[in-house]
Design an enzyme around this catalytic site. Structure first.
Site, PDB file in Angstrom:
ATOM      1  N   HIS A 142       0.800  -1.235   0.000  1.00 31.61           N
ATOM      2  CA  HIS A 142       0.000   0.000   0.000  1.00 31.61           C
ATOM      3  C   HIS A 142       0.829   1.280   0.000  1.00 31.61           C
ATOM      4  O   HIS A 142       0.278   2.374   0.071  1.00 31.61           O
ATOM      5  CB  HIS A 142      -0.947   0.004   1.207  1.00 31.61           C
ATOM      6  CG  HIS A 142      -2.121  -0.934   1.036  1.00 31.61           C
ATOM      7  ND1 HIS A 142      -1.984  -2.194   0.524  1.00 31.61           N
ATOM      8  CD2 HIS A 142      -3.435  -0.777   1.295  1.00 31.61           C
ATOM      9  CE1 HIS A 142      -3.176  -2.775   0.484  1.00 31.61           C
ATOM     10  NE2 HIS A 142      -4.075  -1.936   0.953  1.00 31.61           N
ATOM     11  N   HIS A 167      -8.374  -1.612  -3.712  1.00 29.18           N
ATOM     12  CA  HIS A 167      -8.847  -1.568  -2.327  1.00 29.18           C
ATOM     13  C   HIS A 167      -8.146  -0.464  -1.534  1.00 29.18           C
ATOM     14  O   HIS A 167      -7.059  -0.033  -1.889  1.00 29.18           O
ATOM     15  CB  HIS A 167      -8.599  -2.920  -1.643  1.00 29.18           C
ATOM     16  CG  HIS A 167      -9.434  -3.124  -0.426  1.00 29.18           C
ATOM     17  ND1 HIS A 167      -8.946  -3.687   0.720  1.00 29.18           N
ATOM     18  CD2 HIS A 167     -10.745  -2.825  -0.174  1.00 29.18           C
ATOM     19  CE1 HIS A 167      -9.918  -3.747   1.622  1.00 29.18           C
ATOM     20  NE2 HIS A 167     -11.018  -3.234   1.109  1.00 29.18           N
TER      21      HIS A 167
HETATM   22 MG    MG Z   1      -6.865  -4.013   1.603  1.00 27.78          MG
END
Ligand code: MG
Length: 208
Positions: A142, A167
């Site tokens: 991320h 996401h």
């Molecule tokens: Mg996630």
């Protein structure tokens, strides 16, 4: 399997993961259609929660999901970090390892013929990938660098009308890390994709 049957079974087997029910449902319905356009691929399978929802959709349509993860955990899963889970630590190898748990999930859901595990770094696989994809779900590293690389590397394999779902999209820094959001914006700015909708923190784009 219906979406409610999947929810129930996920709960029964306590499949670990960070996907909300409405996000899981969105992935299931998107994949049911997108898998007819090409194979599906996800980056960041962890213990297989999202793989089950996308995989069940693929299975029902005769499609396939490539579940890509090095299974050594992201930065936040490492020993001493916020999302570390000691159940997923291999003491013998002295390393995080979510693959045994992932395989167990595939087995109880009988998804071994619909979900193909790819145990490697996303970057390495993307470099050698050539198959057209109907849907890509991005939930790997991320950090801004990792998110950007994943989105750029994988978006180019998506067929027209195909889906890219990302996401952990947070518009405001106070709600969460900005890596996935910045990467999503870069994909939209490329002009090849347009916004479809947002479900929970799942940003959903389609290839023009
Ligand atoms: Mg996630």
């Amino acid at each position: 399997m219906t979406i409610n049957d999947i929810h129930t079974k996920i709960e029964h087997y306590k499949v670990k993961g960070f996907l909300a029910d409405n996000e899981a449902e969105a992935l299931f319905y998107l994949a049911s259609k997108a898998c007819l356009l090409g194979s599906c691929l996800e980056v960041g399978s962890y213990c297989g929660k999202s793989s089950v929802y996308i995989g069940e959709a693929c299975k029902s349509q005769g499609g396939v999901l490539y579940a890509l993860d090095h299974h050594r955990g992201s930065e936040e899963h490492q020993l001493g970090e916020e999302y570390h889970d000691s159940d997923l630590y291999d003491l013998e190898c002295n390393a995080f390892d979510s693959f045994p748990s992932f395989r167990a999930t595939l087995k109880v859901f009988r998804l071994e013929h619909a979900v193909i595990p790819v145990v490697s770094a996303s970057e390495v696989v993307a470099k050698h990938w050539s198959a057209p994809l109907g849907m890509v779900f991005i939930d790997g590293g991320h950090s801004p660098e990792m998110s950007m690389k994943d989105c750029m590397n994988w978006s180019k394999h998506i067929v027209p009308g195909g889906i890219m779902a990302i996401h952990d999209i947070f518009e405001r820094p106070e709600d969460g890390g900005q890596g996935p959001y910045l990467a999503l914006n870069a994909v939209v700015a490329s002009g090849d994709f347009k916004w479809l909708e947002k479900v929970g923190s799942l940003g959903i784009l389609t290839r023009c």
